[in-house]
Design a protein around this motif. Structure first.
Motif, mmCIF file in Angstrom:
data_model
loop_
_atom_site.group_PDB
_atom_site.id
_atom_site.type_symbol
_atom_site.label_atom_id
_atom_site.label_comp_id
_atom_site.label_asym_id
_atom_site.label_seq_id
_atom_site.Cartn_x
_atom_site.Cartn_y
_atom_site.Cartn_z
ATOM 1 N N PHE A 63 -3.123 6.041 2.331
ATOM 2 C CA PHE A 63 -3.947 4.928 2.781
ATOM 3 C C PHE A 63 -4.217 5.041 4.253
ATOM 4 C CE2 PHE A 63 -4.717 1.677 -0.377
ATOM 5 C CZ PHE A 63 -3.960 2.127 -1.439
ATOM 6 N N ASN A 64 -5.487 4.864 4.569
ATOM 7 C CA ASN A 64 -5.880 4.835 5.959
ATOM 8 C C ASN A 64 -5.387 3.544 6.597
ATOM 9 O OD1 ASN A 64 -7.066 6.194 7.966
ATOM 10 N ND2 ASN A 64 -9.180 5.811 7.332
ATOM 11 N N LYS A 65 -5.221 3.587 7.915
ATOM 12 C CA LYS A 65 -4.783 2.356 8.578
ATOM 13 C C LYS A 65 -5.873 1.307 8.547
ATOM 14 C CE LYS A 65 -1.017 3.614 11.575
ATOM 15 N NZ LYS A 65 -0.452 3.639 12.922
ATOM 16 N N GLN A 66 -7.134 1.801 8.724
ATOM 17 C CA GLN A 66 -8.230 0.834 8.659
ATOM 18 C C GLN A 66 -8.310 0.202 7.290
ATOM 19 O OE1 GLN A 66 -9.129 4.040 9.792
ATOM 20 N NE2 GLN A 66 -9.348 3.637 11.978
ATOM 21 N N THR A 67 -8.024 0.999 6.279
ATOM 22 C CA THR A 67 -8.058 0.447 4.920
ATOM 23 C C THR A 67 -7.031 -0.654 4.764
ATOM 24 O OG1 THR A 67 -8.568 2.704 4.245
ATOM 25 C CG2 THR A 67 -8.132 1.095 2.511
ATOM 26 N N VAL A 68 -5.861 -0.360 5.246
ATOM 27 C CA VAL A 68 -4.806 -1.375 5.134
ATOM 28 C C VAL A 68 -5.200 -2.630 5.898
ATOM 29 C CG1 VAL A 68 -2.409 -1.864 5.708
ATOM 30 C CG2 VAL A 68 -3.026 0.345 4.787
ATOM 31 N N ALA A 69 -5.754 -2.411 7.077
ATOM 32 C CA ALA A 69 -6.173 -3.578 7.870
ATOM 33 C C ALA A 69 -7.271 -4.347 7.160
ATOM 34 C CB ALA A 69 -6.649 -3.107 9.249
ATOM 35 N N ALA A 70 -8.186 -3.609 6.556
ATOM 36 C CA ALA A 70 -9.279 -4.285 5.851
ATOM 37 C C ALA A 70 -8.739 -5.088 4.673
ATOM 38 C CB ALA A 70 -10.301 -3.248 5.358
ATOM 39 N N ILE A 71 -7.838 -4.467 3.942
ATOM 40 C CA ILE A 71 -7.269 -5.183 2.797
ATOM 41 C C ILE A 71 -6.539 -6.427 3.265
ATOM 42 C CG2 ILE A 71 -5.644 -5.026 0.887
ATOM 43 C CD1 ILE A 71 -6.254 -2.070 0.731
ATOM 44 N N ALA A 72 -5.830 -6.300 4.365
ATOM 45 C CA ALA A 72 -5.086 -7.453 4.875
ATOM 46 C C ALA A 72 -6.034 -8.566 5.282
ATOM 47 C CB ALA A 72 -4.223 -7.018 6.055
ATOM 48 N N GLU A 73 -7.112 -8.205 5.951
ATOM 49 C CA GLU A 73 -8.072 -9.216 6.383
ATOM 50 C C GLU A 73 -8.695 -9.910 5.191
ATOM 51 O OE1 GLU A 73 -8.698 -10.011 9.550
ATOM 52 O OE2 GLU A 73 -10.143 -11.535 8.951
ATOM 53 N N VAL A 74 -9.074 -9.106 4.198
ATOM 54 C CA VAL A 74 -9.683 -9.684 3.000
ATOM 55 C C VAL A 74 -8.703 -10.610 2.301
ATOM 56 C CG1 VAL A 74 -10.476 -9.087 0.702
ATOM 57 C CG2 VAL A 74 -11.360 -7.855 2.645
ATOM 58 N N THR A 75 -7.463 -10.162 2.233
ATOM 59 C CA THR A 75 -6.459 -11.001 1.588
ATOM 60 C C THR A 75 -6.308 -12.331 2.309
ATOM 61 O OG1 THR A 75 -5.305 -8.931 1.157
ATOM 62 C CG2 THR A 75 -4.143 -10.963 0.659
ATOM 63 N N PHE A 76 -6.288 -12.257 3.607
ATOM 64 C CA PHE A 76 -6.114 -13.476 4.368
ATOM 65 C C PHE A 76 -7.260 -14.443 4.122
ATOM 66 C CE2 PHE A 76 -3.852 -15.733 7.455
ATOM 67 C CZ PHE A 76 -4.747 -16.359 8.290
ATOM 68 N N ARG A 77 -8.476 -13.921 4.176
ATOM 69 C CA ARG A 77 -9.623 -14.805 3.961
ATOM 70 C C ARG A 77 -9.643 -15.362 2.548
ATOM 71 N NH1 ARG A 77 -14.764 -11.997 6.857
ATOM 72 N NH2 ARG A 77 -13.745 -11.590 8.842
ATOM 73 N N CYS A 128 0.829 -1.205 0.000
ATOM 74 C CA CYS A 128 0.000 0.000 0.000
ATOM 75 C C CYS A 128 0.858 1.247 0.000
ATOM 76 C CB CYS A 128 -0.922 0.002 1.227
ATOM 77 S SG CYS A 128 -2.286 -1.156 1.069
ATOM 78 N N ASN A 129 1.934 1.177 0.704
ATOM 79 C CA ASN A 129 2.841 2.336 0.685
ATOM 80 C C ASN A 129 3.386 2.569 -0.704
ATOM 81 O OD1 ASN A 129 2.517 2.976 3.361
ATOM 82 N ND2 ASN A 129 4.213 1.687 4.046
ATOM 83 N N GLU A 130 3.757 1.504 -1.349
ATOM 84 C CA GLU A 130 4.253 1.657 -2.718
ATOM 85 C C GLU A 130 3.208 2.287 -3.613
ATOM 86 O OE1 GLU A 130 7.142 -2.289 -2.789
ATOM 87 O OE2 GLU A 130 5.720 -1.911 -4.409
ATOM 88 N N VAL A 131 1.980 1.777 -3.506
ATOM 89 C CA VAL A 131 0.909 2.318 -4.344
ATOM 90 C C VAL A 131 0.646 3.778 -4.002
ATOM 91 C CG1 VAL A 131 -1.565 2.130 -4.832
ATOM 92 C CG2 VAL A 131 -0.159 0.084 -4.745
ATOM 93 N N ALA A 132 0.742 4.098 -2.710
ATOM 94 C CA ALA A 132 0.503 5.483 -2.287
ATOM 95 C C ALA A 132 1.539 6.415 -2.900
ATOM 96 C CB ALA A 132 0.514 5.560 -0.767
ATOM 97 N N LEU A 133 2.759 5.947 -2.900
ATOM 98 C CA LEU A 133 3.800 6.765 -3.508
ATOM 99 C C LEU A 133 3.575 6.893 -5.005
ATOM 100 C CD1 LEU A 133 6.988 5.479 -1.620
ATOM 101 C CD2 LEU A 133 5.940 7.744 -1.491
ATOM 102 N N ASP A 134 3.086 5.818 -5.583
ATOM 103 C CA ASP A 134 2.908 5.820 -7.030
ATOM 104 C C ASP A 134 1.766 6.730 -7.462
ATOM 105 O OD1 ASP A 134 2.316 3.255 -9.535
ATOM 106 O OD2 ASP A 134 3.502 5.102 -9.576
ATOM 107 N N LYS A 135 0.650 6.613 -6.733
ATOM 108 C CA LYS A 135 -0.554 7.327 -7.159
ATOM 109 C C LYS A 135 -0.781 8.622 -6.408
ATOM 110 C CE LYS A 135 -1.975 3.704 -9.620
ATOM 111 N NZ LYS A 135 -2.234 3.684 -11.041
ATOM 112 N N GLN A 136 0.135 8.934 -5.525
ATOM 113 C CA GLN A 136 -0.005 10.177 -4.760
ATOM 114 C C GLN A 136 -1.266 10.180 -3.917
ATOM 115 O OE1 GLN A 136 2.563 12.342 -5.052
ATOM 116 N NE2 GLN A 136 3.474 10.994 -6.583
ATOM 117 N N VAL A 137 -1.626 9.056 -3.400
ATOM 118 C CA VAL A 137 -2.760 8.999 -2.467
ATOM 119 C C VAL A 137 -2.263 8.381 -1.180
ATOM 120 C CG1 VAL A 137 -4.760 8.990 -3.960
ATOM 121 C CG2 VAL A 137 -3.442 6.923 -3.684
#
Lengths: 505, 136
Positions: free
Chosen positions: B41-55, B30-39
């Motif tokens: 990421f919220n911490k909750q977003t990262v956590a949500a993505i991680a949870e989804v990925t795990f499932r 997410c950090n890489e993408v943030a640097l790339d797209k100039q956006v």
């Protein structure tokens, strides 16, 4: 004038009644009064033949009223003036006049209409088992009550109760002319099964009585039309291709869906006969299924599906024989679904008959359950185009969409709310995509296992992916839960073995 | 009973560690993408993505096992992985390309060295890793 209306000692109730009969026809107390001014006997000769005719008709009924209303009639004659008449006497006069036209006319007019209905209903009744009889039973009291309200005659009440007893016993009805009026109402209640015809209102107003016979044929016709429309969507496409083979088993199977006509053994036999059919077609079916969307392979499960649809409690069996006749090239999506389920899976329970848009985890529950239906979350369906696009989607899409309209009715029913047309279209699209995905999956699964036929394992895998078949819930459990008993008997052969062990110990 | 409880405890801790690992990787990506797209990421977003990925990884694993068993194999192969990824066209294409690359590499290895059964297992492992990477 006053002296005229005093009771003569020489007048018997009979003569009074006679005079009232002569004068009552005019339906107007004023006219009655005017006629009463003349001699009492002369109206017999001077009045038109219509009065005489009505009098002869009315005499049948008047005698019953005679004893009751003699006092009132005497009052009518005695007082004569409209102003002097009490409401009670007015009512009695109306009762005397009104039933004249309503009671007798409908009998004469409706008899030809009643006869076929009676024949139908008696046939239905004789063929009906106890299951079907329960259907009209709750309506019998309602229609009887309406009939009672309509005809406030004691004779008819007795007949109605007798009729009710007969219905309860399942005997064919004895055709009695006054009973026909109510019987036709019951017959129409048989046919309609949820809208009792409002006959009571028509009887009270003589002018509307003539319209009553018109209503019944329209109702039945409308209902048949509605059923035809339903059957259009449910008509299977494979019939055109395999009509010579399919006619016999389909007819049998269709008739077998009626719970009262054929025993299930005959039904299962016919279905067994139709079951081997999918195996030759399954080879082509699984391959050509998704790629070409051919509507071939009227497979056994298609038949089963149709019968399953037929087992939905339709109130009468008559339109069902029309279903094979309405064999139009309407490829419903369910037909495709059935092909997917059946062309490969001879024994599978994937009788994905009906319609369902369910929540994400229950995606295939819809394919299995006949009538459960939940509002769809379109997000659950992946909108990405499937890999294998059909060769001629245009050609087949419209019939499929038309077939999906059948599911829309279920959808609108289960939402219990009015639904926009745009929403319907989107739901149809999602349903279409979903079914396409399912078909693709089945084909891919079978190819993955190196087979060309979609088999039970493929369907089980699909269900497992859907989350319907888990380690706790097996396929047989789903079959037992959601499919009719006849299918369970076919799909789980050991279920009916009766715990008999071979060889016997 | 104690053993089963300890077993559950161990499994749970194992899961937690795996989740933490996934979360860490997702955070990096997410950090890489943030640097790339100039956006950002919220911490909750990262956590949500991680949870989804795990499932999703769990689902993939179960599906892969089911597919392998369906094909009457005990090994998960690239075929199973391709079956898994068929929904997404781009993903499928990517995996197929990777598969072809690996097949070419294997062929080269075969011509160079002797034929080894280890290559098949490396085949199955690498596409799975690619799937995870492309998913995250």
């Amino acid at each position: 004038m006053a002296g005229r209306y005093s009771l003569d000692p020489g007048q018997t109730p009979r003569t009074i009644l006679r005079s009232v009969l002569d004068t009552v026809d005019t339906r107007s107390p004023r006219q009655r009064r005017s006629t009463q001014t003349s001699a009492q006997r002369t109206p017999l000769q001077t009045l038109s033949s219509k009065r005489q005719g009505s009098r002869t008709k009315a005499t049948v009924r008047r005698h019953s009223y005679g004893t009751r209303s003699i006092g009132g009639l005497a009052h009518v004659q005695a007082h004569g003036h409209l102003e002097q008449q009490t409401p009670r006497t007015l009512l009695k006069n109306i009762l005397l006049t009104a039933p004249e036209s309503s009671m007798m006319m409908p009998d004469s007019v409706m008899k030809p209409v009643q006869v076929p209905e009676m024949v139908e209903s008696s046939r239905r009744e004789s063929s009906l088992g106890s299951l079907e009889l329960q259907l009209p039973e709750p309506e019998v009291p309602s229609t009887l009550a309406s009939g009672l309200r309509a005809t406030s005659k004691r004779k008819q009440r007795l007949r109605l109760s007798v009729f009710q007893q007969e219905v309860n016993q399942g005997l064919p009805l004895a055709p009695e002319p006054p009973g026909n009026a109510d019987f036709s109402s019951l017959a129409s209640s048989f046919s309609l099964s949820f809208v009792p015809p409002p006959q009571s209102q028509s009887v009270k107003r003589p002018g509307l009585a003539r319209r009553r016979p018109k209503r019944q044929p329209v109702d039945v016709g409308a209902l048949l039309q509605d059923l035809k429309d339903n059957s259009l969507t449910s008509a299977l496409p494979g019939d055109n291709h395999r009509s010579p083979v399919a006619t016999l088993p389909m007819d049998e199977v269709l008739e077998d869906t009626q719970p009262f006509s054929h025993p299930s053994a005959g039904g299962s036999l016919s279905v067994y006969c139709s079951l081997p059919n999918p195996s030759p077609s399954g080879v082509e079916g699984s391959e050509g299924l998704v790629l070409h969307r051919t509507r071939s392979a009227g497979t056994g499960l298609q038949h089963m599906n149709r019968t399953g649809l037929g087992t939905t409690p339709l109130p009468f069996s008559e339109p069902q024989p029309q279903l094979p006749e309405l064999r139009e090239a309407v490829g419903s999506q369910e037909a495709v679904e059935e092909q997917e389920g059946s062309s490969g899976v001879e024994d599978s329970p994937g009788r994905p008959a009906s319609p369902e848009l369910a929540c994400g985890t229950n995606d295939l529950l819809q394919a299995e359950q006949p009538h459960q239906f939940e509002p769809p979350p379109p997000s659950a369906v992946s909108v990405l185009p499937s890999r294998t696009r059909t060769a001629g989607p245009r050609h087949h899409q419209d019939p499929y969409k038309a077939g999906l309209s059948h599911y829309m009715k279920f959808f609108s029913f289960y939402t219990k709310r009015p639904v926009e047309k745009a929403a319907f279209e989107i739901v149809e699209k999602c349903l279409d995509k979903h079914f396409q995905h399912l078909c693709n999956d089945l084909e891919v699964f079978s190819a993955h296992a190196g087979r060309k036929t979609v088999k039970l394992e493929d369907l089980e895998l699909l269900l497992r992916r859907q989350g319907l078949v888990t380690d706790q819930v097996s396929l047989h459990v789903l079959v037992e839960r959601y499919l009719p008993l006849e299918y369970r008997q076919l799909l789980i052969p050991c279920a009916f073995s009766g715990n008999s062990v071979f060889p016997a110990q | 009973m104690e053993e089963t409880e300890a077993e559950a405890e161990r499994q749970f801790s194992h899961r937690q560690r795996l989740k933490a690992a996934v979360h860490y990787t997702v955070g990096h990506l997410c950090n890489e993408v943030a640097l790339d797209k100039q956006v950002q990421f919220n911490k909750q977003t990262v956590a949500a993505i991680a949870e989804v990925t795990f499932r999703q990884c769990e689902n993939f694993a179960k599906d892969l096992e089911m597919f392998a068993r369906h094909a009457k194999r005990s090994t998960v192969t690239t075929e199973d992985v391709k079956l898994l990824a068929r929904r997404s066209n781009s993903l499928l294409k990517y995996i197929t390309e990777k598969n072809e690359e690996i097949a070419q590499l294997n062929l080269e290895r075969k011509t160079k060295k002797k034929r080894k059964p280890e290559d098949e297992s490396s085949n199955s492992r690498e596409p799975a890793a690619e799937v995870v990477d492309t998913e995250t």
